[in-house]
Write an enzyme that holds these catalytic residues in place. Structure first.
Site, PDB file in Angstrom:
ATOM      1  N   SER A  73       0.798  -1.239   0.000  1.00 49.41           N
ATOM      2  CA  SER A  73       0.000   0.000   0.000  1.00 49.41           C
ATOM      3  C   SER A  73       0.827   1.284   0.000  1.00 49.41           C
ATOM      4  O   SER A  73       0.277   2.350  -0.279  1.00 49.41           O
ATOM      5  CB  SER A  73      -0.920   0.035   1.215  1.00 49.41           C
ATOM      6  OG  SER A  73      -2.058  -0.717   0.969  1.00 49.41           O
ATOM      7  N   LYS A  76       0.582   3.439  -3.002  1.00 52.47           N
ATOM      8  CA  LYS A  76      -0.597   4.298  -3.280  1.00 52.47           C
ATOM      9  C   LYS A  76      -0.234   5.778  -3.267  1.00 52.47           C
ATOM     10  O   LYS A  76      -0.776   6.575  -4.020  1.00 52.47           O
ATOM     11  CB  LYS A  76      -1.689   4.020  -2.247  1.00 52.47           C
ATOM     12  CG  LYS A  76      -2.265   2.610  -2.317  1.00 52.47           C
ATOM     13  CD  LYS A  76      -3.129   2.310  -1.092  1.00 52.47           C
ATOM     14  CE  LYS A  76      -3.748   0.917  -1.146  1.00 52.47           C
ATOM     15  NZ  LYS A  76      -4.435   0.558   0.094  1.00 52.47           N
ATOM     16  N   TYR A 198      -2.799  -2.111 -10.565  1.00 56.08           N
ATOM     17  CA  TYR A 198      -2.814  -1.915  -9.106  1.00 56.08           C
ATOM     18  C   TYR A 198      -2.052  -3.061  -8.411  1.00 56.08           C
ATOM     19  O   TYR A 198      -1.217  -2.825  -7.528  1.00 56.08           O
ATOM     20  CB  TYR A 198      -4.261  -1.822  -8.606  1.00 56.08           C
ATOM     21  CG  TYR A 198      -4.369  -1.860  -7.106  1.00 56.08           C
ATOM     22  CD1 TYR A 198      -3.972  -0.764  -6.327  1.00 56.08           C
ATOM     23  CD2 TYR A 198      -4.831  -3.001  -6.445  1.00 56.08           C
ATOM     24  CE1 TYR A 198      -4.041  -0.811  -4.939  1.00 56.08           C
ATOM     25  CE2 TYR A 198      -4.909  -3.051  -5.069  1.00 56.08           C
ATOM     26  CZ  TYR A 198      -4.513  -1.960  -4.315  1.00 56.08           C
ATOM     27  OH  TYR A 198      -4.574  -2.003  -2.949  1.00 56.08           O
ATOM     28  N   TYR A 250      -4.778   4.454   7.799  1.00 53.33           N
ATOM     29  CA  TYR A 250      -6.110   3.841   7.838  1.00 53.33           C
ATOM     30  C   TYR A 250      -6.878   4.257   9.096  1.00 53.33           C
ATOM     31  O   TYR A 250      -6.835   5.396   9.499  1.00 53.33           O
ATOM     32  CB  TYR A 250      -6.006   2.312   7.725  1.00 53.33           C
ATOM     33  CG  TYR A 250      -5.200   1.899   6.541  1.00 53.33           C
ATOM     34  CD1 TYR A 250      -5.642   2.205   5.255  1.00 53.33           C
ATOM     35  CD2 TYR A 250      -3.991   1.255   6.673  1.00 53.33           C
ATOM     36  CE1 TYR A 250      -4.905   1.855   4.151  1.00 53.33           C
ATOM     37  CE2 TYR A 250      -3.246   0.891   5.574  1.00 53.33           C
ATOM     38  CZ  TYR A 250      -3.708   1.198   4.323  1.00 53.33           C
ATOM     39  OH  TYR A 250      -2.974   0.860   3.247  1.00 53.33           O
ATOM     40  N   VAL A 268       0.905  -3.657   3.984  1.00 49.92           N
ATOM     41  CA  VAL A 268       0.738  -4.944   4.673  1.00 49.92           C
ATOM     42  C   VAL A 268       1.980  -5.832   4.662  1.00 49.92           C
ATOM     43  O   VAL A 268       2.019  -6.818   5.383  1.00 49.92           O
ATOM     44  CB  VAL A 268      -0.444  -5.785   4.120  1.00 49.92           C
ATOM     45  CG1 VAL A 268      -1.768  -5.242   4.556  1.00 49.92           C
ATOM     46  CG2 VAL A 268      -0.366  -5.971   2.641  1.00 49.92           C
TER      47      VAL A 268
HETATM   48  O1  DON Z   1      -4.877  -4.425  -2.080  1.00 50.74           O
HETATM   49  C1  DON Z   1      -4.296  -5.057  -1.211  1.00 50.74           C
HETATM   50  O2  DON Z   1      -4.910  -5.705  -0.389  1.00 50.74           O
HETATM   51  C2  DON Z   1      -2.776  -5.006  -1.135  1.00 50.74           C
HETATM   52  N1  DON Z   1      -2.176  -5.079  -2.386  1.00 50.74           N
HETATM   53  C3  DON Z   1      -2.276  -3.768  -0.470  1.00 50.74           C
HETATM   54  C4  DON Z   1      -2.865  -3.567   0.848  1.00 50.74           C
HETATM   55  C5  DON Z   1      -2.037  -2.872   1.833  1.00 50.74           C
HETATM   56  O3  DON Z   1      -0.825  -2.845   1.846  1.00 50.74           O
HETATM   57  C6  DON Z   1      -2.837  -2.310   2.900  1.00 50.74           C
HETATM   58  N2  DON Z   1      -1.995  -1.876   3.947  1.00 50.74           N
HETATM   59  N3  DON Z   1      -1.965  -1.890   5.063  1.00 50.74           N
END
Ligand code: DON
Length: 314
Positions: A73, A76, A198, A250, A268
């Site tokens: 994430s 982003k 994405y 978040y 994540v």
């Molecule tokens: O879309 C997703 O679930 C992952 N590619 C990225 C999510 C993410 O890193 C959320 N972070 N805490």
């Protein structure tokens, strides 16, 4: 003498300080590694690194800062910058809001009134943002995305094909969000290409050192302090930092803003970047996460760094 004065007098004290922080939290085992993307569950949970790069290009780091992992994430933030450069602020605001949600990063929710995703830091908003990256076809869009990361990092970057495939195969929740946004005209067809891009941006490989350079680039008005290359037009840096500040962590964003007080973004895979405007970029990597998806050691280290160095913006 305050810690900041001591640091100005003796920069090596920062290295000694992060060495101590590293030792203090090295044995902390709280949290669990993300496993909803099967490939991410294979990471060594003990990995731990802290990197700081200041706007003069000076580097302080400790631990596994050369260990590569997928950016997830944290991407982003940078994709939002590219979309802003491609379309300008006014248009992007018609497609993605700037309102914190208080919900989890993967909540399937759009703004009731406008039908926009709430902000570019949650998954729905990030998918909408990425769908706006310009390019004549999927390859050109991917190459533009990789070029953009390269400017921030200062070296060639690549996508981890296993993590990309793993997420592409299992990312039904993200697909559901894309369909919902297609229904409301917030993203355009073909949505599979937007989702692929994405998933690819999330699977870009970085290490903790790279993340600190990227954060330092944002701290330095968009100019990479090591290569001196402009990665993002300086007029968009405040857009990025504002949404990082209010939405980057978040449903922990409010507490983070209150306690740590600087723009940040987590992912994540266990990375966190934090930006101290005109001063430095900070990155921490440690894969064990708390219930909101933020790195446990990462949050602790940033809280202490902010307090010790007086980084809170207010
Ligand atoms: O879309 C997703 O679930 C992952 N590619 C990225 C999510 C993410 O890193 C959320 N972070 N805490």
């Amino acid at each position: 003498m305050t810690n900041q004065e001591e640091l100005a007098r003796n920069p090596s004290s920062l290295q000694a300080y992060i060495d101590d922080l590293y030792s203090k939290y090295e044995s902390l085992q709280d949290g669990v590694v993300a496993n909803y993307i099967p490939e991410l569950a294979k990471v060594d949970p003990e990995l731990f690194a802290i990197s700081i790069v200041n706007v003069n290009g000076e580097i302080y780091e400790v631990g596994d800062y050369q260990q590569l992992f997928t950016i997830q994430s944290i991407s982003k933030v940078f994709a939002y910058g590219l979309a802003l450069m491609d379309h300008g602020r006014d248009y992007i605001l018609t497609r993605v809001g700037v309102e914190p949600t208080g919900d989890a990063f993967n909540a399937i929710v759009l703004d009731e009134q406008s039908k926009r995703p709430y902000n570019p830091m949650v998954n729905a908003g990030a998918i909408a943002t990425t769908s706006l990256i310009k390019g004549s076809d999927a390859t050109e869009r991917l190459n533009r995305m990789l070029d953009m990361f390269q400017k921030y990092i200062g070296r060639d970057v690549f996508v981890d094909i296993s993590v990309f495939t793993s997420e592409r195969t299992t990312g039904h929740r993200n697909r559901a969000m894309a369909h919902l946004m297609l229904n409301f005209g917030m993203i355009d067809k073909p949505i599979d290409e937007a989702l692929d891009l994405y998933f690819q941006q999330c699977a870009v490989m970085v290490n903790c050192h790279d993340l600190a350079v990227m954060a330092a680039t944002l701290a330095n008005k968009g100019v990479n302090p090591i290569t001196n290359e402009q990665a993002i037009k300086s007029c968009y840096v405040k857009d990025i930092l504002s949404v990082m500040y209010t939405c980057g962590m978040y449903n922990f964003a409010g507490e983070w803003a209150y306690k740590v007080g600087i723009p940040a973004k987590s992912g994540v895979s266990g990375g966190i970047i934090a930006v101290v405007p005109n001063k430095m970029g900070i990155a921490v990597f440690s894969p064990r996460l708390d219930a909101r998806g933020n790195s446990v050691r990462g949050v602790k280290v940033c809280e202490e760094l902010s307090q010790h160095l007086g980084l809170h913006l207010f």
